[in-house]
Design a protein around this motif. Structure first.
Motif, PDB file in Angstrom:
ATOM      1  N   GLN A  49     -51.343   0.125 -25.351  1.00  0.00           N
ATOM      2  CA  GLN A  49     -51.053  -1.213 -25.864  1.00  0.00           C
ATOM      3  C   GLN A  49     -52.278  -2.118 -25.768  1.00  0.00           C
ATOM      4  N   ASP A  50     -52.998  -2.027 -24.641  1.00  0.00           N
ATOM      5  CA  ASP A  50     -54.218  -2.829 -24.477  1.00  0.00           C
ATOM      6  C   ASP A  50     -55.285  -2.414 -25.489  1.00  0.00           C
ATOM      7  N   GLU A  56     -57.174  -5.087 -32.515  1.00  0.00           N
ATOM      8  CA  GLU A  56     -56.688  -6.175 -33.361  1.00  0.00           C
ATOM      9  C   GLU A  56     -57.564  -7.420 -33.247  1.00  0.00           C
ATOM     10  N   SER A  57     -58.219  -7.596 -32.102  1.00  0.00           N
ATOM     11  CA  SER A  57     -58.921  -8.857 -31.848  1.00  0.00           C
ATOM     12  C   SER A  57     -60.438  -8.809 -32.013  1.00  0.00           C
ATOM     13  N   ILE A  58     -61.048  -7.615 -32.078  1.00  0.00           N
ATOM     14  CA  ILE A  58     -62.510  -7.547 -32.175  1.00  0.00           C
ATOM     15  C   ILE A  58     -62.993  -7.937 -33.569  1.00  0.00           C
ATOM     16  N   MET A  62     -67.434  -4.595 -35.405  1.00  0.00           N
ATOM     17  CA  MET A  62     -67.215  -3.734 -34.239  1.00  0.00           C
ATOM     18  C   MET A  62     -66.234  -2.629 -34.597  1.00  0.00           C
ATOM     19  N   GLN A  63     -66.353  -1.500 -33.897  1.00  0.00           N
ATOM     20  CA  GLN A  63     -65.450  -0.372 -34.096  1.00  0.00           C
ATOM     21  C   GLN A  63     -65.218   0.321 -32.764  1.00  0.00           C
ATOM     22  N   ILE A 149     -57.313  -9.283 -22.350  1.00  0.00           N
ATOM     23  CA  ILE A 149     -58.061  -8.829 -23.525  1.00  0.00           C
ATOM     24  C   ILE A 149     -59.072  -9.879 -23.983  1.00  0.00           C
ATOM     25  N   GLU A 150     -58.744 -11.152 -23.825  1.00  0.00           N
ATOM     26  CA  GLU A 150     -59.680 -12.211 -24.201  1.00  0.00           C
ATOM     27  C   GLU A 150     -60.945 -12.148 -23.353  1.00  0.00           C
TER      28      GLU A 150
END
Length: 196
Positions: A49-50, A56-58, A62-63, A149-150
């Motif tokens: 999940q993390d 979803e947030s990068i 980025m990959q 995650i932030e």
């Protein structure tokens, strides 16, 4: 008596490989690459999940290179699945083409994959729990709050801005000084000799 002896890393295998391209592993050569390694990845697992939250947030430049067996539900346009590998040289090459390693585990007695990535000159971002932050000494990456995650994203941005070369020597020195095969095996043998 209690004695701490770190695990060791085989630096004959885990070292920076040259002449390897990101595109060799299905990645975009021009994008900042985050590698995540684990035996398996599941969408109902906190680790999975993390991972999906991070994807979803990068930023679009980025990959993520995902190493390990991943279920079908673990999918995102910014994630490239490499699958499971038991070939250590292939794994070392994947580390070598990466710009940062992210470790989503919340409980580790050592976290060998963290040290393997660092042996290849790659800085790591880990959760500030159990043994993980102990491996990532100053100049080798960062430790962030569990599931934040932030904060993880901010540390990756710092690594991206600094560039991998900024961390390269410190990461390799940390492995050679603390996770050295000959030195740590000798320490282990010495413990057994003293017991006998």
């Amino acid at each position: 008596p209690v004695t701490r002896v770190y695990n060791w890393i085989n630096t004959d295998v885990f070292h920076p490989y040259e002449n390897v391209m990101k595109s060799d592993f299905g990645l975009d050569d021009n994008k900042f690459t985050i590698i995540c390694s684990g035996a398996s990845w599941h969408s109902n697992d906190v680790k999975g999940q993390d991972l999906l939250k991070l994807a979803e947030s990068i930023e679009d430049d980025m990959q993520i290179l995902l190493v390990g067996k991943a279920e079908e539900e673990i999918r995102h346009e910014k994630i490239v699945k490499a699958g499971f590998t038991n070939n250590t040289e292939t794994l070392a090459k994947m580390y070598s083409i990466s710009d940062a390693y992210v470790h989503f585990s919340t409980a580790d007695t050592f976290g060998k994959v963290i040290a393997e990535a660092m042996a290849c000159g790659v800085p790591a971002v880990v959760y500030n729990t159990t043994a993980c932050p102990e491996l990532v000494s100053e100049g080798c990456g960062a430790a962030v709050e569990l599931h934040n995650i932030e904060q993880l994203k901010k540390e990756l941005k710092i690594i991206k801005d600094n560039g991998k070369d900024f961390y390269y020597t410190q990461c390799k020195n940390r492995v050679s000084s603390s996770f050295n095969y000959e030195k740590n095996v000798a320490q282990t043998l010495e413990i057994y000799k003293n017991l006998i």
